[in-house]
Structure formats: C-alpha cells, structure tokens
Design a protein around this motif. Structure first.
Motif, PDB file in Angstrom:
ATOM      1  N   ASP A  89       0.828  -1.212   0.000  1.00 18.15           N
ATOM      2  CA  ASP A  89       0.000   0.000   0.000  1.00 18.15           C
ATOM      3  C   ASP A  89       0.862   1.261   0.000  1.00 18.15           C
ATOM      4  O   ASP A  89       0.517   2.257  -0.635  1.00 18.15           O
ATOM      5  N   ALA A  90       1.978   1.215   0.702  1.00 18.51           N
ATOM      6  CA  ALA A  90       2.847   2.388   0.785  1.00 18.51           C
ATOM      7  C   ALA A  90       3.487   2.713  -0.562  1.00 18.51           C
ATOM      8  O   ALA A  90       3.754   3.881  -0.866  1.00 18.51           O
ATOM      9  N   ARG A  91       3.708   1.694  -1.407  1.00 23.66           N
ATOM     10  CA  ARG A  91       4.342   1.907  -2.712  1.00 23.66           C
ATOM     11  C   ARG A  91       3.341   2.323  -3.779  1.00 23.66           C
ATOM     12  O   ARG A  91       3.716   2.892  -4.795  1.00 23.66           O
ATOM     13  N   ASN A  92       2.068   1.991  -3.552  1.00 25.79           N
ATOM     14  CA  ASN A  92       1.031   2.269  -4.547  1.00 25.79           C
ATOM     15  C   ASN A  92       0.451   3.665  -4.304  1.00 25.79           C
ATOM     16  O   ASN A  92      -0.115   3.928  -3.242  1.00 25.79           O
ATOM     17  N   PRO A  93       0.564   4.581  -5.267  1.00 22.86           N
ATOM     18  CA  PRO A  93       0.036   5.938  -5.071  1.00 22.86           C
ATOM     19  C   PRO A  93      -1.438   5.971  -4.684  1.00 22.86           C
ATOM     20  O   PRO A  93      -1.862   6.838  -3.927  1.00 22.86           O
ATOM     21  N   ARG A  94      -2.203   5.011  -5.179  1.00 20.52           N
ATOM     22  CA  ARG A  94      -3.637   4.994  -4.872  1.00 20.52           C
ATOM     23  C   ARG A  94      -3.916   4.678  -3.414  1.00 20.52           C
ATOM     24  O   ARG A  94      -4.905   5.152  -2.829  1.00 20.52           O
ATOM     25  N   THR A  95      -3.056   3.875  -2.781  1.00 22.86           N
ATOM     26  CA  THR A  95      -3.301   3.431  -1.407  1.00 22.86           C
ATOM     27  C   THR A  95      -2.323   4.016  -0.391  1.00 22.86           C
ATOM     28  O   THR A  95      -2.409   3.701   0.792  1.00 22.86           O
ATOM     29  N   ALA A  96      -1.413   4.850  -0.865  1.00 23.38           N
ATOM     30  CA  ALA A  96      -0.372   5.397   0.033  1.00 23.38           C
ATOM     31  C   ALA A  96      -0.939   6.284   1.135  1.00 23.38           C
ATOM     32  O   ALA A  96      -0.266   6.547   2.135  1.00 23.38           O
ATOM     33  N   THR A  97      -2.178   6.743   0.960  1.00 21.80           N
ATOM     34  CA  THR A  97      -2.787   7.620   1.968  1.00 21.80           C
ATOM     35  C   THR A  97      -3.553   6.848   3.037  1.00 21.80           C
ATOM     36  O   THR A  97      -4.168   7.455   3.922  1.00 21.80           O
TER      37      THR A  97
ATOM     38  N   ILE B  35     -12.327  -7.921  -9.368  1.00 20.49           N
ATOM     39  CA  ILE B  35     -11.556  -7.799 -10.614  1.00 20.49           C
ATOM     40  C   ILE B  35     -11.705  -6.382 -11.166  1.00 20.49           C
ATOM     41  O   ILE B  35     -10.722  -5.763 -11.600  1.00 20.49           O
ATOM     42  N   ILE B  36     -12.934  -5.872 -11.156  1.00 20.91           N
ATOM     43  CA  ILE B  36     -13.163  -4.503 -11.629  1.00 20.91           C
ATOM     44  C   ILE B  36     -12.344  -3.521 -10.806  1.00 20.91           C
ATOM     45  O   ILE B  36     -11.671  -2.639 -11.353  1.00 20.91           O
ATOM     46  N   TYR B  37     -12.384  -3.688  -9.490  1.00 16.63           N
ATOM     47  CA  TYR B  37     -11.624  -2.790  -8.612  1.00 16.63           C
ATOM     48  C   TYR B  37     -10.128  -2.905  -8.884  1.00 16.63           C
ATOM     49  O   TYR B  37      -9.406  -1.899  -8.896  1.00 16.63           O
ATOM     50  N   GLY B  38      -9.659  -4.130  -9.121  1.00 16.24           N
ATOM     51  CA  GLY B  38      -8.234  -4.345  -9.349  1.00 16.24           C
ATOM     52  C   GLY B  38      -7.737  -3.815 -10.677  1.00 16.24           C
ATOM     53  O   GLY B  38      -6.529  -3.624 -10.860  1.00 16.24           O
ATOM     54  N   ALA B  39      -8.658  -3.551 -11.607  1.00 21.79           N
ATOM     55  CA  ALA B  39      -8.259  -3.063 -12.927  1.00 21.79           C
ATOM     56  C   ALA B  39      -7.532  -1.730 -12.843  1.00 21.79           C
ATOM     57  O   ALA B  39      -6.644  -1.437 -13.649  1.00 21.79           O
ATOM     58  N   GLN B  40      -7.900  -0.910 -11.852  1.00 23.37           N
ATOM     59  CA  GLN B  40      -7.270   0.402 -11.738  1.00 23.37           C
ATOM     60  C   GLN B  40      -5.806   0.324 -11.303  1.00 23.37           C
ATOM     61  O   GLN B  40      -5.061   1.291 -11.447  1.00 23.37           O
ATOM     62  N   ASP B  41      -5.380  -0.838 -10.804  1.00 30.36           N
ATOM     63  CA  ASP B  41      -3.992  -1.016 -10.364  1.00 30.36           C
ATOM     64  C   ASP B  41      -3.152  -1.786 -11.381  1.00 30.36           C
ATOM     65  O   ASP B  41      -2.073  -2.269 -11.056  1.00 30.36           O
ATOM     66  N   TYR B  42      -3.640  -1.891 -12.601  1.00 36.48           N
ATOM     67  CA  TYR B  42      -2.953  -2.684 -13.615  1.00 36.48           C
ATOM     68  C   TYR B  42      -1.489  -2.277 -13.771  1.00 36.48           C
ATOM     69  O   TYR B  42      -0.589  -3.126 -13.734  1.00 36.48           O
ATOM     70  N   ASP B  43      -1.225  -0.992 -13.949  1.00 40.21           N
ATOM     71  CA  ASP B  43       0.153  -0.522 -14.157  1.00 40.21           C
ATOM     72  C   ASP B  43       1.031  -0.819 -12.950  1.00 40.21           C
ATOM     73  O   ASP B  43       2.152  -1.324 -13.090  1.00 40.21           O
ATOM     74  N   PHE B  44       0.518  -0.517 -11.769  1.00 39.48           N
ATOM     75  CA  PHE B  44       1.302  -0.764 -10.546  1.00 39.48           C
ATOM     76  C   PHE B  44       1.563  -2.252 -10.360  1.00 39.48           C
ATOM     77  O   PHE B  44       2.694  -2.662 -10.044  1.00 39.48           O
ATOM     78  N   ASP B  45       0.544  -3.069 -10.547  1.00 40.92           N
ATOM     79  CA  ASP B  45       0.685  -4.511 -10.322  1.00 40.92           C
ATOM     80  C   ASP B  45       1.694  -5.139 -11.277  1.00 40.92           C
ATOM     81  O   ASP B  45       2.530  -5.951 -10.869  1.00 40.92           O
ATOM     82  N   THR B  46       1.609  -4.777 -12.546  1.00 40.38           N
ATOM     83  CA  THR B  46       2.529  -5.374 -13.527  1.00 40.38           C
ATOM     84  C   THR B  46       3.975  -4.949 -13.278  1.00 40.38           C
ATOM     85  O   THR B  46       4.902  -5.724 -13.520  1.00 40.38           O
ATOM     86  N   LYS B  47       4.175  -3.747 -12.779  1.00 43.75           N
ATOM     87  CA  LYS B  47       5.530  -3.251 -12.524  1.00 43.75           C
ATOM     88  C   LYS B  47       6.104  -3.788 -11.224  1.00 43.75           C
ATOM     89  O   LYS B  47       7.326  -3.827 -11.048  1.00 43.75           O
TER      90      LYS B  47
END
Length: 287
Positions: free
Chosen positions: A70-78, A180-192
């Motif tokens: 969560d700390a590395r992901n901009p969406r969840t860092a807060t 799955i729908i919710y996880g779609a927004q993290d595609y770039d972060f997850d793949t990297k």
C-alpha cells in the motif's frame, strides 16, 4: 470522549465497515432459509457476533499484511498504516480479539462451527498473501466471503446442504467479479511490482470480460437458490431482476479505456445490489 469516537472512526475506516453488507446479506438470507421461520434469538445473536468478528478481523489483518505494498502504490499510500496514523502492533491486537470473538461465537453455536472455525481463519489469513503468488486471488477472496452463507447455514442446522453451497458459489463469483473490476485500476502498478491479479495476468480488457462471466454465473446460481428454496418467490425474483439490470449498468459504465468510474462500478453499485438482494430475500422469507 472525542478521542474515543475518533478511535472508533479510525477502525471503521481501517476495516471498511461500510462494505460489511457484501457478505452480511448472504449470511442473513442463508440463516433465514435454514431456520424456516423458527430461529432462536440467541442463534441469530451469535451468528451476527461470529460474522462481525470474522469480517472485521480479516479486513484489519489485510491492512497489516499489505502495508508495504500500500505504501508503494500511489492509490493506497494515503491509507492509515502507510501514513503512520495507526501502528501494526495495535491493529494485530485488535485482529486477535476479533478472531477470538469469532471462535467463541462458533463454540456457542454448535460443535461443527467450532471444528470448522480454523478453516475460516485460514482463509481469512491466506487471502491477503495470494496476490503475491497467484492471479486467482479474487476467487480466494470470493471463497472467503462465501464462508458467511455456508457458516450461517451450519450455525442453524448443524449440517451442510445444497442451498448454502449454491449460495456460496454465487457469493464467490459475485465478489470475485467486482474485485476484478476494482483491481483493474492497479494494472500498471501490479505489472511493474510483480503483484498477481486477473487484470495483470490477462490484461484489463480480458479481465473485465472475465468479471462479466463471473457475474452472469452468479446470477444463474442465485436463480437456482430461488428454485431450491420454497420460501423464496416472486419478490425474490423481482429483486434478482433489478440486480441483473444493476449488473448490466455496472459493466456498461467502465471499459479498458475508461476506468474513471471504477469505484462506483465495483463498490457503490454492488452495495445497492447487496441491499436489493437482502430486502427481496427478507420480505419473501418473512411474509
């Protein structure tokens, strides 16, 4: 007093209390169908206690296990842990209390619930780790959620039956689909970052198609629940029809090229779906 209310609010945010309805609706309908109108008040009480203990502890533990991600992901860092607003030790104590309450409630219900409680605990713990090694993490979350209707049935009857298994299948596919729908927004972060998910494994476009298939299957299983349950009738099917429309709206409002409404599609609409399912099932069971 203000500090107490703030702490309660902090934990409510931590465990996403507003999302309780996702599995609670299935648990309550399963409980009513199992009881056939003859539920004892204390059974209802301990089912609710077990559910809240399990659900609250699982979500709090998820935040601890995923804190570094969560700390590395901009969406969840807060979120609270990455921001240092809460500490892991405090939350783990809270998790232990919640899980202890769940096991105690299972003991108060019946022997089979107590014997099977370690399986429920295992699912609630392992789920948070699955994104580290399998794209099937969404289905594991769904199976974990499905413990609610299956557990509620066991709590009332002390034995398994086809109805809770079919309802559990519907719960599994429904939750996995919107996750799955919710996880779609993290595609770039997850793949990297090597995070496993269906969007990361198959691409966002294919993932959304898989989500649609899951929701179609969930509707089919919910229809079968209605066929198998003499207590459910026209009101239940009206609710199911409304939810079919909501599922269609959910999938029409997002695409691989347009994910701006992903939170509405994955959470807000599914909260409404949960409420419609609960109300239609309750009315048919109680009248």
């Amino acid at each position: 007093m203000r500090k107490i209310f703030k702490k309660i609010n902090d934990y409510g945010v931590l465990v996403m209390f507003s999302h309780t309805i996702f599995s609670l609706s299935f648990a309550l309908i399963s409980m009513l169908l199992a009881g056939e109108g003859k539920l004892k008040p204390m059974v209802i009480f301990w089912i609710l206690v077990a559910f809240m203990g399990a659900r609250t502890g699982a979500n709090a533990l998820n935040r601890v296990i995923d804190a570094e991600i969560d700390a590395r992901n901009p969406r969840t860092a807060t979120r609270q842990l990455p921001q240092g607003l809460m500490n892991k030790k405090e939350i783990l104590i809270f998790v232990a209390i919640c899980f202890g309450i769940m096991v105690f409630a299972a003991w108060k219900l019946n022997t089979i619930c107590l014997i099977l409680s370690p399986i429920a605990l295992f699912l609630m713990i392992i789920y948070s780790y699955t994104k580290r090694f399998t794209w099937m993490c969404h289905l594991v979350l769904g199976v974990t959620s499905a413990a609610a209707p299956v557990g509620a049935w066991l709590a009332v009857t002390g034995k398994i039956s086809l109805i809770p298994l079919v309802m559990g299948a519907a719960n599994t596919l429904w939750v996995a689909g919107f996750d799955i729908i919710y996880g779609a927004q993290d595609y770039d972060f997850d793949t990297k970052n090597g995070i496993h998910s269906i969007p990361a494994r198959f691409g966002v476009e294919n993932a959304l198609k898989i989500s649609s298939v899951f929701h179609i299957l969930a509707v089919i299983f919910l229809f079968i629940v209605g066929v198998l349950s003499p207590e459910l009738g026209i009101i239940y099917y009206i609710g199911l029809s409304i939810n079919i429309v909501l599922f269609i709206i959910q999938h029409k409002m997002i695409s691989a090229d347009n994910l701006k409404n992903v939170k509405i599609a994955s959470y807000s609409i599914n909260q409404v779906i949960s409420i419609v399912f609960l109300l239609s099932g309750l009315i048919d069971c109680l009248i």
